[in-house]
Design an enzyme around this catalytic site. Structure first.
Site, PDB file in Angstrom:
ATOM      1  N   LYS A  14       3.592  -6.199  -1.815  1.00  0.00           N
ATOM      2  CA  LYS A  14       3.038  -5.733  -2.775  1.00  0.00           C
ATOM      3  C   LYS A  14       4.343  -5.318  -3.583  1.00  0.00           C
ATOM      4  O   LYS A  14       5.156  -4.894  -3.098  1.00  0.00           O
ATOM      5  CB  LYS A  14       2.150  -4.431  -2.832  1.00  0.00           C
ATOM      6  N   GLU A  19      -1.775  10.454 -12.663  1.00  0.00           N
ATOM      7  CA  GLU A  19      -1.510  10.333 -11.148  1.00  0.00           C
ATOM      8  C   GLU A  19      -0.826  11.774 -10.521  1.00  0.00           C
ATOM      9  O   GLU A  19       0.425  11.616 -10.925  1.00  0.00           O
ATOM     10  CB  GLU A  19      -0.761   9.208 -10.770  1.00  0.00           C
TER      11      GLU A  19
HETATM   12  C1  LIG Z   1       2.760   1.750 -12.323  1.00  0.00           C
HETATM   13  C2  LIG Z   1       1.684   2.181 -13.300  1.00  0.00           C
HETATM   14  O1  LIG Z   1       0.531   2.553 -12.826  1.00  0.00           O
HETATM   15  C3  LIG Z   1       0.361   2.863 -11.516  1.00  0.00           C
HETATM   16  C4  LIG Z   1      -0.812   3.759 -11.453  1.00  0.00           C
HETATM   17  C5  LIG Z   1      -2.118   3.523 -11.358  1.00  0.00           C
HETATM   18  C6  LIG Z   1      -2.445   1.992 -11.354  1.00  0.00           C
HETATM   19  C7  LIG Z   1      -1.660   0.925 -11.247  1.00  0.00           C
HETATM   20  C8  LIG Z   1      -2.016  -0.365 -11.107  1.00  0.00           C
HETATM   21  O2  LIG Z   1      -3.198  -0.647 -10.900  1.00  0.00           O
HETATM   22  O3  LIG Z   1      -1.103  -1.377 -11.025  1.00  0.00           O
HETATM   23  C9  LIG Z   1      -0.241   1.461 -11.045  1.00  0.00           C
HETATM   24  O4  LIG Z   1       0.139   1.302  -9.439  1.00  0.00           O
HETATM   25  C10 LIG Z   1       2.033   2.375 -14.892  1.00  0.00           C
HETATM   26  O5  LIG Z   1       1.069   2.934 -15.336  1.00  0.00           O
HETATM   27  O6  LIG Z   1       2.972   2.148 -15.109  1.00  0.00           O
END
Ligand SMILES: C=C(O[C@H]1C=CC=C(C(=O)O)[C@@H]1O)C(=O)O
Length: 374
Positions: free
Chosen positions: A120, A170
């Site tokens: 990932k 988050e």
């Molecule tokens: C990296 C980000 O989100 C992260 C947090 C929630 C969901 C995310 C996703 O679904 O990709 C990301 O991991 C951002 O908002 O810049």
């Protein structure tokens, strides 16, 4: 006296949650050094100062760049930031790098995953806004908190007269006494606020790709917290919403084994989680450096505070922008795993920009047009 009284963008630190908000000002001590060195330095300084001393600030995404952490001259807690004041700036918007660059980066990341070495990575992009007048940051924060009352709303002064401000959904980690809480998010759908949301949530719940993307984050956080906790509870993920997005989130709670472990130490043990970097961490970082095409700085780092008792809270620095004289740089990333589609990841990052764009008072039409501005 309100929380924003005496606010100075280049010396004030603001951090608000649904429970309360902190305004810290000035610096009696500026902690030198990089992110990984921060917990030891902060613990030593806080031990020496004792009492009601706190450390506040931000740690960048990269391990080898300087953190921005200070012991403020004054601070005060107030009630949560509320209200819907919005600065309403006009702005020109440019995707930098371009959307084509992002699509190609996602393709390349997916082919790196064919070999099996990379499971990932999180690829971000940025928009550069040139506002037609200076942004009123307290109004921006009120607007962001008004739209996302459960977010972690922040403004942090950075070197070279810049400010990092945003509303992160988050929670990287909170330590309150012996109770440790983390709320990792990964796996997303745009929230449209209309009849399509029910299907979006159902699709997210059922999506194997999004659950895999999410599991990398939960596994990494569980492994990183385990050595610090005598008990750890990791429930199944649930769908959680911001004004702009739906996410899979897991509310992890634990009991600290050694009460001497500070919130900042926990945060640095977790950073960077696969919500902003990937799995394995080294290969994911390399992919980001090779493919992203811009410097993250404090985006995807962390923002928060820790007190002399070791309590504190650190949010993942996402849904944010760097404000400089005459220029605002917005950031948004998306997790890439086998099964990701470049077009969908582009659309997801576009939706994530909505948090800041709406906070700046850019109208719906402007927000939609952003997608097409190269
Ligand atoms: C990296 C980000 O989100 C992260 C947090 C929630 C969901 C995310 C996703 O679904 O990709 C990301 O991991 C951002 O908002 O810049």
């Amino acid at each position: 006296m309100t929380l924003f009284d005496g606010y100075r963008p280049h010396s004030s630190f603001l951090y608000g949650t649904s429970e309360r908000a902190l305004h810290a000002k000035g610096a009696t001590v500026t902690l030198p050094g990089r992110g990984p060195e921060a917990p030891a330095r902060a613990a030593a300084v806080l031990r020496a100062l004792g009492g009601d001393a706190i450390v506040v600030g931000a740690i960048p995404f990269a391990d080898d760049e300087p953190a921005r952490l200070v012991v403020p001259e004054h601070y005060r807690w107030g009630p949560p930031i509320t209200g819907a004041a919005v600065p309403r700036v006009g702005a020109t918007v440019r995707a930098e790098p371009t959307e084509e660059h992002y699509l190609s980066a996602v393709h390349k990341a997916l082919s790196m995953m064919d070999g099996g070495g990379l499971a990932k990575t999180v690829l971000a992009r940025s928009l550069v806004l040139r506002p037609n007048r200076p942004v009123d940051l307290p109004a921006l924060l009120r607007g962001l908190a008004g739209r996302d009352p459960r977010g972690h709303t922040f403004a942090v002064p950075l070197p070279r007269r810049r400010v990092l401000a945003g509303a992160s959904p988050e929670l990287l980690v909170r330590r309150r006494g012996r109770v440790v809480t983390a709320h990792p998010l990964a796996g997303s759908r745009p929230r449209t606020g209309d009849g399509r949301d029910t299907a979006a949530v159902a699709e997210l719940r059922a999506s194997d790709k999004d659950h895999r993307e999410h599991a990398h984050v939960v596994d990494a956080i569980t492994a990183a917290l385990a050595p610090y906790c005598s008990r750890l509870r990791v429930p199944e993920p649930e769908v959680t919403g911001t004004a702009a997005m739906w996410h899979l989130g897991t509310l992890i709670t634990g009991e600290l084994a050694d009460p001497g472990t500070t919130a900042l130490e926990l945060a640095c043990a977790l950073h960077p989680t696969p919500a902003v970097c990937g799995t394995p961490t080294g290969a994911a970082r390399e992919a980001i450096t090779a493919l992203e095409g811009f410097h993250r700085g404090f985006y995807a780092g962390m923002v928060g505070w820790t007190d002399a008792a070791g309590d504190g809270e650190w949010a993942v620095a996402i849904r944010c922008a760097e404000f400089a004289e005459g220029e605002i740089r917005l950031f948004a990333g998306a997790g890439i795993v086998p099964g990701s589609h470049p077009d969908r990841e582009l659309a997801e990052t576009t939706a994530k920009f909505t948090t800041l764009l709406a906070g700046l008072g850019l109208e719906d039409g402007d927000v939609r047009r952003v997608h097409h501005v190269a």
